[in-house]
Design an enzyme around this catalytic site. Structure first.
Site, PDB file in Angstrom:
ATOM      1  N   GLY A  45       0.859  -1.181   0.000  1.00 17.83           N
ATOM      2  CA  GLY A  45       0.000   0.000   0.000  1.00 17.83           C
ATOM      3  C   GLY A  45       0.893   1.228   0.000  1.00 17.83           C
ATOM      4  N   ALA A  46       0.657   2.139  -0.930  1.00 19.71           N
ATOM      5  CA  ALA A  46       1.580   3.263  -1.115  1.00 19.71           C
ATOM      6  C   ALA A  46       1.858   4.057   0.165  1.00 19.71           C
ATOM      7  CB  ALA A  46       1.052   4.184  -2.224  1.00 19.71           C
ATOM      8  N   ASP A 236      -1.421   4.399  -6.573  1.00 24.15           N
ATOM      9  CA  ASP A 236      -0.006   4.342  -6.220  1.00 24.15           C
ATOM     10  C   ASP A 236       0.778   5.523  -6.776  1.00 24.15           C
ATOM     11  OD1 ASP A 236       0.850   1.503  -4.935  1.00 24.15           O
ATOM     12  OD2 ASP A 236      -0.937   1.304  -6.164  1.00 24.15           O
ATOM     13  N   ASN A 246      -2.526   2.277 -10.544  1.00 20.15           N
ATOM     14  CA  ASN A 246      -3.000   1.481  -9.408  1.00 20.15           C
ATOM     15  C   ASN A 246      -2.779   0.005  -9.730  1.00 20.15           C
ATOM     16  OD1 ASN A 246      -4.251   1.475  -6.756  1.00 20.15           O
ATOM     17  ND2 ASN A 246      -6.033   0.548  -7.725  1.00 20.15           N
TER      18      ASN A 246
END
EC number: 5.3.1.23
Length: 347
Positions: A45-46, A236, A246
């Site tokens: 997860g960014a 992202d 993404n």
């Protein structure tokens, strides 16, 4: 549920590769273990990756107390370079590292490495706390898009597991659910690593929000039968023109949503915007190992030696995006103008 905890010079990460069958935490006492966790998707997860990298730099700096300041800065910069290479697409990683190195640069003239380590730790904590506050703001802004009971579809995982707090897309879902405007969530399984099946479905069940798991190739039929009225995903990296990178499969969902007249929303903090690139064509796309596609649960499901193409992300063009939810509010087309205004707000 917390995916990242910093305490007593130790970064504790929830190992997301073991969910949903095992709930296990990894204690990282050195920066190399954090880098490994990022590469392995044990933390993902960014926003979560960005925070983890910031604390990795604190751990790395803590190993260099015997060095004079010039060598200390050089070694920390080298560690930062290694961390940047762990996941090339998620821009929050680069944003967080950049913030940390700026703090180090501001120590110019100070010869006390212990003071520099303290400053870096404070900066990392601030990055994590900012993510928490940003999540809450995005949730409030995003929930305003849902004014009546709505079933939504999401892809991959953009919840508490992907951030320091309640999440981006799932943070919005949780807030709208509290307000009585989410009836249920359809979660794409998100092949090949099944983040939707393993993480999103688990996370929503933990929160008591009705969730229905579907395979990725069922999304169009679900839309065709009016089973969902909106799509919401995380991101992202977002370019200046509003193109969104993404998890792979997001572009297909956006195309299907457009075909069926369903709004496609993206929830992302300002740190996910890359203000240095003009369009999605400039976004580097990470490619991962073939075994992620050719095997499932450790079992081979494809002919040995078959050619594999395994990009981890795709890019959704801005014309398919109905709105982008940020901590500063909701951005709408024309995105170039809206994001130009966001740049000013971020300064």
């Amino acid at each position: 549920m917390r995916s990242i905890v910093w305490s007593n010079n130790c970064l504790t990460l929830l190992n997301q590769t073991l969910l949903p069958t095992r709930l296990e935490y990894i204690e990282c006492h050195d920066w190399q273990r954090v880098a490994e966790a990022i590469r392995r998707l044990e933390v993902r997860g960014a926003p979560a990756i960005g925070a983890a990298a910031a604390f990795a730099l604190v751990l790395g700096a803590g190993e260099l107390t015997e060095l004079a300041m010039p060598e200390f800065k050089e070694k920390v910069t080298q560690i930062a370079s290694v961390l940047r290479q762990t996941r090339p697409t998620a821009v929050n990683l680069f944003w967080a590292i950049g913030r940390m190195l700026t703090v180090l640069d501001q120590m110019a003239g100070n010869t006390d490495t212990n003071a520099a380590i303290t400053a870096l730790e404070q900066a990392a904590i601030a990055i994590a706390e900012k993510d928490r506050a940003v999540n809450e703001k995005m949730a409030v802004h995003g929930a305003s898009l849902f004014t009546k009971p709505t079933a939504v579809l999401t892809h991959c995982n953009a919840g508490a597991l992907a951030t320091v707090a309640i999440g981006t897309a799932l943070g919005v879902v949780c807030k709208a659910w509290e307000q009585g405007n989410i009836t249920q969530v359809f979660a794409d399984e998100t092949r090949p690593l099944l983040q939707g099946a393993r993480l999103t479905a688990w996370e929503l069940m933990q929160a008591g929000i009705p969730v229905t798991l579907i395979t990725d190739n069922m999304a169009g039929w679900v839309m065709k039968n009016n089973m969902v009225q909106a799509v919401i995903v995380g991101a992202d990296r977002i370019a200046l023109n509003g193109d969104v990178a993404n998890k792979i499969g997001t572009y297909s969902v956006a195309v299907l949503a457009k075909e069926h007249g369903i709004p496609f929303y993206v929830a992302a903090p300002s740190s996910t915007f890359d203000f240095t690139i003009n369009s999605g064509a400039d976004i580097p796309i990470e490619e991962r190992c073939a075994t992620e596609v050719t095997s499932l649960g450790g079992n081979c499901v494809a002919p040995q030696g078959v050619n594999v193409f395994n990009p981890a992300f795709d890019v959704t063009p801005n014309n398919l995006v109905a709105a982008i939810i940020t901590e500063y509010g909701i951005l709408r087309t024309p995105y170039s103008q809206a994001i130009s205004q966001l740049v000013k707000q971020c300064k």
